[in-house]
Design a protein around this motif. Structure first.
Motif, PDB file in Angstrom:
ATOM      1  N   ILE A  51     -11.652  24.873   3.730  1.00  0.00           N
ATOM      2  CA  ILE A  51     -10.729  26.000   3.745  1.00  0.00           C
ATOM      3  C   ILE A  51      -9.532  25.621   2.891  1.00  0.00           C
ATOM      4  O   ILE A  51      -8.922  24.567   3.092  1.00  0.00           O
ATOM      5  N   ALA A  52      -9.225  26.465   1.926  1.00  0.00           N
ATOM      6  CA  ALA A  52      -8.103  26.208   1.030  1.00  0.00           C
ATOM      7  C   ALA A  52      -7.367  27.517   0.797  1.00  0.00           C
ATOM      8  O   ALA A  52      -7.830  28.588   1.195  1.00  0.00           O
ATOM      9  N   ALA A  53      -6.215  27.428   0.158  1.00  0.00           N
ATOM     10  CA  ALA A  53      -5.420  28.627  -0.113  1.00  0.00           C
ATOM     11  C   ALA A  53      -5.173  28.755  -1.603  1.00  0.00           C
ATOM     12  O   ALA A  53      -4.814  27.789  -2.270  1.00  0.00           O
ATOM     13  N   PHE A  54      -5.391  29.966  -2.107  1.00  0.00           N
ATOM     14  CA  PHE A  54      -4.997  30.285  -3.470  1.00  0.00           C
ATOM     15  C   PHE A  54      -3.544  30.742  -3.397  1.00  0.00           C
ATOM     16  O   PHE A  54      -3.216  31.699  -2.696  1.00  0.00           O
ATOM     17  N   CYS A  55      -2.663  30.019  -4.082  1.00  0.00           N
ATOM     18  CA  CYS A  55      -1.231  30.295  -4.018  1.00  0.00           C
ATOM     19  C   CYS A  55      -0.731  30.798  -5.362  1.00  0.00           C
ATOM     20  O   CYS A  55      -1.276  30.469  -6.416  1.00  0.00           O
ATOM     21  N   ALA A  88       9.022  31.279  -4.934  1.00  0.00           N
ATOM     22  CA  ALA A  88       8.437  30.158  -4.201  1.00  0.00           C
ATOM     23  C   ALA A  88       6.926  30.359  -4.132  1.00  0.00           C
ATOM     24  O   ALA A  88       6.453  31.492  -4.068  1.00  0.00           O
ATOM     25  N   PRO A  89       6.162  29.272  -4.143  1.00  0.00           N
ATOM     26  CA  PRO A  89       4.711  29.441  -4.004  1.00  0.00           C
ATOM     27  C   PRO A  89       4.373  29.929  -2.601  1.00  0.00           C
ATOM     28  O   PRO A  89       4.971  29.488  -1.617  1.00  0.00           O
ATOM     29  N   ARG A  90       3.443  30.854  -2.546  1.00  0.00           N
ATOM     30  CA  ARG A  90       3.051  31.457  -1.270  1.00  0.00           C
ATOM     31  C   ARG A  90       1.536  31.611  -1.265  1.00  0.00           C
ATOM     32  O   ARG A  90       0.955  32.033  -2.269  1.00  0.00           O
ATOM     33  N   PRO A  91       0.869  31.284  -0.146  1.00  0.00           N
ATOM     34  CA  PRO A  91      -0.581  31.496  -0.098  1.00  0.00           C
ATOM     35  C   PRO A  91      -0.890  32.996  -0.108  1.00  0.00           C
ATOM     36  O   PRO A  91      -0.363  33.750   0.700  1.00  0.00           O
ATOM     37  N   LEU A  92      -1.728  33.419  -1.041  1.00  0.00           N
ATOM     38  CA  LEU A  92      -2.107  34.822  -1.159  1.00  0.00           C
ATOM     39  C   LEU A  92      -3.509  35.085  -0.624  1.00  0.00           C
ATOM     40  O   LEU A  92      -3.788  36.174  -0.138  1.00  0.00           O
ATOM     41  N   GLN A  93      -4.384  34.084  -0.740  1.00  0.00           N
ATOM     42  CA  GLN A  93      -5.760  34.236  -0.274  1.00  0.00           C
ATOM     43  C   GLN A  93      -6.212  32.933   0.377  1.00  0.00           C
ATOM     44  O   GLN A  93      -5.870  31.857  -0.097  1.00  0.00           O
ATOM     45  N   LEU A  94      -6.981  33.063   1.446  1.00  0.00           N
ATOM     46  CA  LEU A  94      -7.686  31.917   2.003  1.00  0.00           C
ATOM     47  C   LEU A  94      -9.088  31.943   1.434  1.00  0.00           C
ATOM     48  O   LEU A  94      -9.730  32.995   1.386  1.00  0.00           O
ATOM     49  N   VAL A  95      -9.552  30.802   1.003  1.00  0.00           N
ATOM     50  CA  VAL A  95     -10.897  30.685   0.455  1.00  0.00           C
ATOM     51  C   VAL A  95     -11.671  29.720   1.335  1.00  0.00           C
ATOM     52  O   VAL A  95     -11.259  28.580   1.541  1.00  0.00           O
ATOM     53  N   ILE A  96     -12.768  30.218   1.879  1.00  0.00           N
ATOM     54  CA  ILE A  96     -13.626  29.401   2.738  1.00  0.00           C
ATOM     55  C   ILE A  96     -14.884  29.096   1.952  1.00  0.00           C
ATOM     56  O   ILE A  96     -15.606  29.999   1.544  1.00  0.00           O
ATOM     57  N   ARG A  97     -15.119  27.812   1.705  1.00  0.00           N
ATOM     58  CA  ARG A  97     -16.310  27.371   0.981  1.00  0.00           C
ATOM     59  C   ARG A  97     -17.294  26.777   1.961  1.00  0.00           C
ATOM     60  O   ARG A  97     -16.941  25.954   2.795  1.00  0.00           O
ATOM     61  N   ALA A  98     -18.533  27.190   1.845  1.00  0.00           N
ATOM     62  CA  ALA A  98     -19.586  26.669   2.714  1.00  0.00           C
ATOM     63  C   ALA A  98     -20.750  26.179   1.862  1.00  0.00           C
ATOM     64  O   ALA A  98     -20.957  26.659   0.746  1.00  0.00           O
TER      65      ALA A  98
END
Length: 124
Positions: free
Chosen positions: A3-7, A13-23
């Motif tokens: 689980i990571a965040a596209f910021c 300021a940097p802000r997480p815009l999307q969560l990316v879940i890789r499986a």
């Protein structure tokens, strides 16, 4: 699962815009709901990390609040777990909408949708 965040920068300021879940292939059970932590800090996810992996967008209606007990018998509503923010993703609903999802390795969740679901939790 990763689980990571596209910021991106938002209000200087940097802000997480999307969560990316890789499986990994076959790791997701498309008949179930998966629960993921959404409390930061998040591992950054760069645009070039998206690559060519098959993925789907997770819509607001695919997100739910958990009602699952912890291993110690307490629920997520317990004060001991108040700092842990978790949302559920209805994989079966996504599979129904998209059809063949067996090769899907990436789920993309908008942080605005996560915040909306968590705001609903606070207002209950």
């Amino acid at each position: 699962m990763r689980i990571a965040a596209f910021c991106d920068f938002y209000d200087d300021a940097p802000r997480p815009l999307q969560l990316v879940i890789r499986a990994r292939p076959g790791e997701l059970d498309w008949t179930q709901t998966i629960y993921i932590p959404v409390s930061g800090p998040f591992v950054p996810f760069e645009p070039e990390d998206f690559g060519d992996l098959p993925g789907v967008s997770v819509l607001l209606e695919d997100l739910v609040l958990p009602k699952m007990p912890w291993a110690d018998g307490e629920t997520l509503d317990s004060p001991e777990h108040a700092s842990v923010k978790i949302i559920g993703i209805l994989l079966s609903q996504i599979a129904h909408r998209h059809g063949n999802v067996e090769d899907t390795q990436q789920l993309v969740v908008q942080m605005a949708d996560v915040e909306e679901v968590l705001k609903y939790e606070r207002n209950r």
